[in-house]
Design a protein around this motif. Structure first.
Motif, short mmCIF file in Angstrom:
data_model
loop_
_atom_site.label_atom_id
_atom_site.label_comp_id
_atom_site.label_asym_id
_atom_site.label_seq_id
_atom_site.Cartn_x
_atom_site.Cartn_y
_atom_site.Cartn_z
N GLY A 139 -14.64 74.01 34.87
CA GLY A 139 -13.42 73.65 34.33
C GLY A 139 -13.02 72.95 34.15
O GLY A 139 -11.71 72.80 34.27
N ALA A 140 -13.45 72.72 33.14
CA ALA A 140 -12.62 71.34 31.73
C ALA A 140 -11.71 72.21 31.51
O ALA A 140 -10.90 71.96 31.02
N ASP A 141 -12.04 73.37 31.31
CA ASP A 141 -10.90 74.57 30.48
C ASP A 141 -10.16 75.02 32.28
O ASP A 141 -10.16 76.08 32.90
N ASP A 142 -8.97 74.72 32.66
CA ASP A 142 -8.74 73.66 31.88
C ASP A 142 -8.10 72.23 32.86
O ASP A 142 -7.09 71.39 32.78
N LYS A 143 -9.12 71.81 33.80
CA LYS A 143 -8.61 70.79 34.65
C LYS A 143 -8.72 69.42 33.64
O LYS A 143 -8.74 68.23 34.10
N ALA A 144 -9.20 69.75 32.62
CA ALA A 144 -9.18 68.53 31.65
C ALA A 144 -7.79 67.90 31.50
O ALA A 144 -7.59 66.69 31.20
N GLY A 145 -6.86 69.07 31.26
CA GLY A 145 -5.60 68.49 30.64
C GLY A 145 -4.70 68.50 31.83
O GLY A 145 -4.43 67.99 31.47
N VAL A 146 -5.29 68.85 32.64
CA VAL A 146 -4.86 68.41 34.12
C VAL A 146 -4.94 66.71 34.67
O VAL A 146 -3.81 65.87 34.60
N THR A 147 -6.40 66.49 34.33
CA THR A 147 -6.54 65.36 34.41
C THR A 147 -6.15 64.02 33.39
O THR A 147 -5.29 63.44 33.59
N GLU A 148 -5.42 65.19 32.33
CA GLU A 148 -5.47 64.15 31.43
C GLU A 148 -3.78 63.98 31.70
O GLU A 148 -2.88 62.36 30.78
N ILE A 149 -2.94 64.69 31.01
CA ILE A 149 -1.45 64.55 31.92
C ILE A 149 -0.88 63.24 33.30
O ILE A 149 -0.42 62.40 33.10
N VAL A 150 -1.85 63.88 34.28
CA VAL A 150 -1.70 62.53 35.08
C VAL A 150 -2.42 61.12 35.47
O VAL A 150 -0.78 60.59 35.55
N SER A 151 -3.12 61.46 33.86
CA SER A 151 -3.36 60.08 33.70
C SER A 151 -2.51 59.02 33.03
O SER A 151 -2.69 58.11 32.85
N ALA A 152 -1.92 60.36 31.87
CA ALA A 152 -1.21 59.38 31.00
C ALA A 152 0.51 58.75 31.73
O ALA A 152 1.12 58.16 31.44
N MET A 153 0.39 59.99 32.53
CA MET A 153 1.93 60.04 33.35
C MET A 153 1.95 58.47 34.30
O MET A 153 2.63 57.62 34.16
N GLU A 154 0.78 58.67 34.68
CA GLU A 154 0.26 56.85 35.27
C GLU A 154 0.17 56.02 34.89
O GLU A 154 0.42 55.19 35.49
N HIS A 155 -0.72 56.33 33.17
CA HIS A 155 -0.83 54.89 32.47
C HIS A 155 0.88 54.82 31.79
O HIS A 155 1.68 52.98 31.73
#
Length: 410
Positions: A139-155
């Protein structure tokens, strides 16, 4: 990085497999499960204007923290996983400090992820590899992308010293069945441009993709008793075989690369009286793409002429087009992403996507949208994997793009 890993694991454990045979939107009810989790989490980290619409699109805003005008940019990822392989009971496995050797995914079933076959693994020696247990996709396609966007916003929320303009994010359903951008409200999203976080290996930056069509060939035959079939029976399966053989034998996915197009037979069924062939037709060059569709129809016409009847019917539907046409007039948006990678010591790998992306359809809807790596490999099957470090790098790229966009607007 552990928080990013934990977030990724949380998302992949939620089954969101889409269904290409269901015309409903979204195509599966279970996609709502992750969408609702994301709404809750985005509110928790401090995002604003968090919405979940009737079509299962999650949108949210990170307001600008500067006092000058900066273009509003967006980041997009999809929440569904492929219908090609099970996404139920995903059980991620961790392999710290990868040594470059075979990874046993499932000892009982003798399922092994081997660099002798998947040599991209060797890029990640010394890193933490996240794999499946051999029974599902990851499921990295595309839950990796989801993870990265949420994490970047939090940062960005937690580090207000990083200056940025207004940022919009969106998580879409049904990308894997070609409908991810169909109900996307570009006007509501309100960004000047966006990036899909839906690529593969670290460094990928893509603004070209296939022109794509789906094709269905229906062959009608006649069934009679085989003992009395002389001059009467028409075996549709044999005609189907003629159709397949008439296409260029080397223009198939496993024989092509780079900008080479193909015809891909991905489904077939048959009985004497009726057979169907399901194809996808792909080419980066629009002229060659159109020629491929003509070739497809000509084969049917030739067979019908030979048979003396219109027994072979072809239905071709365009799916999406090469986004390069829409990106080239605004190449600065690719330049910003490329510069962000360089500043993070990531080598940009600018190449054409041998596939499709929400970004293609969004670009044609008025939202130019190149594609950036999310980090995963071997999508849509049991051998899917991602390095934990790649999740962090993609998150860093999002943050840097936001920062560079603001700097260039001063």
């Amino acid at each position: 990085m552990q928080k990013i890993i934990d977030r990724f694991v949380k998302y992949v454990k939620i089954d969101t497999q889409s269904d290409e045979n269901n015309p409903a939107f979204p195509s599966t009810e279970k996609q709502w499960d992750l969408a609702k989790v994301l709404v809750e989490e985005l509110n928790e980290i401090g995002m604003q204007d968090v919405t979940l619409d009737d079509n299962c699109y999650v949108m949210a805003t990170l307001p600008s923290n500067v006092d000058f005008n900066v273009p509003t940019i967006g980041f997009v990822a999809h929440i569904d996983t492929s219908p090609d392989y099970s996404g139920t009971n995903v059980n991620p496995q961790f392999h710290p400090n990868y040594d470059g050797k075979d990874i046993v995914l499932n000892k009982e079933r003798n399922i092994v992820l081997s660099p002798s076959y998947f040599d991209d693994l060797l890029q990640y020696k010394g890193q933490t590899i996240i794999t499946t247990d051999g029974t599902t996709l990851l499921g990295a396609d595309d839950k990796a992308g989801v993870t990265e966007i949420v994490s970047a916003m939090e940062h960005l929320i937690n580090n207000p010293e990083i200056k940025h303009g207004k940022i919009r994010i969106c998580f879409t359903p049904d990308e894997e069945v070609g409908k991810g951008a169909h109900m996307f409200d570009v006007e509501k999203f309100g960004a000047e441009w966006a990036y899909t976080m839906d690529g593969s290996q670290v460094g990928e930056l893509e603004y070209e993709n296939f022109n794509a069509a789906g094709a269905k060939v229906t062959i009608n035959g006649k069934i009679v008793h085989p003992g009395y079939a002389k001059g009467k029976m028409i075996n549709s399966m044999l005609i189907a075989n003629e159709f397949i053989a008439a296409l260029p034998k080397n223009e198939i996915p496993q024989e092509t690369e780079g900008y080479e197009g193909f015809y891909h037979l991905h489904g077939m069924s048959g009985e004497v009286e009726k057979s169907t062939l399901e194809y996808i037709i792909r080419d980066h060059d629009f002229k060659l793409f159109e020629e491929r569709k003509v070739t497809f129809q000509k084969i049917a016409d030739t067979l019908n002429k030979k048979l003396g009847s219109d027994l072979v019917q072809v239905e071709i539907k365009d799916q999406y087009f090469n986004m390069r046409k829409k990106i080239e007039p605004v190449m600065h948006i690719v330049d910003i992403a490329e510069e962000a990678m360089k500043q993070l010591n990531i080598k940009p790998l600018i190449k054409a996507i041998r596939g499709g992306t929400d970004g293609s359809q969004l670009s044609y809807k008025g939202l130019p949208c190149p594609n950036i790596f999310a980090g995963g490999h071997n999508f849509h099957g049991r051998y899917e994997y991602i390095a934990a470090e790649s999740l962090q790098l993609a998150t860093d790229v999002i943050v840097k793009i936001a920062e560079l966009t603001a700097e260039r607007a001063k």
